[in-house]
Design a protein around this motif. Structure first.
Motif, short mmCIF file in Angstrom:
data_model
loop_
_atom_site.label_atom_id
_atom_site.label_comp_id
_atom_site.label_asym_id
_atom_site.label_seq_id
_atom_site.Cartn_x
_atom_site.Cartn_y
_atom_site.Cartn_z
N ASP A 47 0.90 -1.12 -0.04
CA ASP A 47 -0.07 0.11 0.05
C ASP A 47 0.77 1.49 -0.05
OD1 ASP A 47 -2.14 -1.82 0.20
OD2 ASP A 47 -2.55 -1.18 1.97
N ASP A 76 -0.80 4.03 -5.92
CA ASP A 76 -2.25 4.19 -6.39
C ASP A 76 -2.21 5.37 -7.53
OD1 ASP A 76 -3.14 2.27 -4.71
OD2 ASP A 76 -4.11 3.76 -3.57
N ARG A 156 1.11 -6.17 2.36
CA ARG A 156 0.33 -5.06 2.17
C ARG A 156 0.54 -3.74 3.02
NH1 ARG A 156 0.35 -7.08 -1.84
NH2 ARG A 156 -1.10 -7.90 -3.08
N ASP A 157 0.44 -4.20 4.26
CA ASP A 157 0.69 -3.00 5.27
C ASP A 157 1.29 -3.51 6.72
OD1 ASP A 157 -1.64 -3.62 7.15
OD2 ASP A 157 -2.80 -3.27 5.36
#
Length: 355
Positions: A47, A76, A156-157
């Motif tokens: 992320d 993103d 992811r995190d």
């Protein structure tokens, strides 16, 4: 059956760059991408991933990266940019079309998808890149580790690792980014075989990538030779300071894994909850198996993206393919142009995209 001048396998940055340049040369490319949505591999990265190159050096042909050109885009933002690029592209892009096999034919190539689709193409460019298959090194005892093992492709995190003892294996950019992020919530070591290498983000007030472009090293064929060995971590000072402070701590790679413990080179045994393998990727070109285009390990036989073992296919998006910038947003366009030279010098079959 569909017919096309050119089939581009992969709809990420390499595939889109290839298709854009093909259109500019009068070809009608068909892009086949295994993913259901645009963005290539980017939507699957962790992320907080942040580019180490400013937006002004992170664009494909014909579409500048939006916003402040001196900022460092987030994951993103790259996904949004590639989605916009695919929408504007004057070529057909078919998502959810995983290529299963490529074979030679009288018309050039026959490309078969996992869903049973068949495309006859005058030429094929494999633009699925060098990051399709996460590499898991054969570390002693890793397969029997009692804790959690994941590749950085699965990370992811940091939330699931709060309070845990974590070892991140790898000394590249992603390894350092992940280790520093995890160190905010966990006890983390970053383990490498060699010393970490650092490259200042700015030199004499200019971003490192400005100097690469200014000196010509970014596009020079000497770039991959000069960058042999471990790739330095481009840093504005924060990551190196974090490692110096011991959050994360830097250690020489453990000798083996034993149950729920790692055994360090000095013989010390330490219980570990999780091991994160930030150990890179390998090309996923299994659809070319049996064509003679790959070596025994599945690595493409090529010179600068042009096959050296069989007539075609071409490759775009491989790491250090022709220059220091190969496989990056700023570099794939140059490589695509070079590879397409081999096709445009030959008489076009003018199949266009039909069917």
């Amino acid at each position: 059956m569909t017919r096309a001048d050119l089939v581009v396998i992969g709809g990420g940055q390499a595939g889109l760059a290839t298709a854009s340049i093909a259109v500019s040369r009068g070809l009608a490319p068909l892009v086949l991408d295994a993913q259901a949505v645009p963005g290539g591999s980017w939507p699957r990265y962790y992320d907080s991933l942040t580019l180490f190159s400013p937006a002004r050096f992170s664009s494909l042909l014909g579409l500048p990266f939006p916003g402040d050109p001196d900022r460092y885009p987030l994951r993103d933002e790259v996904v949004d940019y590639l989605t916009s690029y695919a929408t504007r592209l004057d070529a057909e892009v078919r998502f959810g079309q995983r290529v299963d096999r490529v074979v030679g034919s009288a018309g050039g190539f026959m490309v078969t998808t996992a869903a049973g689709g068949v495309v006859e193409a005058g030429a094929v460019v494999a633009a699925s890149g060098g990051f399709g298959s996460p590499f898991r090194p054969p570390l002693p005892g890793l397969d029997t580790f009692a804790g959690s093992v994941l590749h950085s492709a699965q990370y992811r995190d940091p939330v699931p690792f709060a309070g845990a003892r974590v070892v991140v294996v790898g000394g590249g950019k992603s390894a350092v980014q992940i280790a520093v992020e995890l160190a905010g919530v966990a006890h983390v070591s970053i383990a490498t075989r060699r010393p970490l290498r650092w490259q200042p983000q700015r030199i004499l007030g200019r971003d490192f990538h400005w100097w690469l472009t200014r000196t010509g090293l970014d596009s020079s064929r000497l770039g991959p030779w000069l960058a042999r060995g471990t790739v330095p971590v481009i840093d504005d000072g924060r990551y190196r300071a974090a490692v110096r402070s011991g959050r994360p701590e830097h250690r020489t790679l453990f000798e083996r894994v034993d149950g729920e413990h790692v055994v360090w080179p000095d013989g010390a045994r330490e219980r570990v909850d999780a091991i994160v393998l930030a150990t890179g990727y390998r090309s996923d070109l299994s659809y070319l198996a049996g064509t003679g285009a790959l070596d025994a390990h599945g690595v493409p036989l090529h010179a600068g993206g042009v096959s050296t073992s069989v007539p075609g296919p071409g490759y775009v998006g491989l790491e250090r393919q022709r220059s220091f910038a190969s496989a990056t947003l700023r570099g794939v366009g140059r490589d695509a142009a070079h590879v397409l030279d081999q096709f445009t010098r030959q008489p076009s079959r003018q199949a266009r995209v039909t069917g």
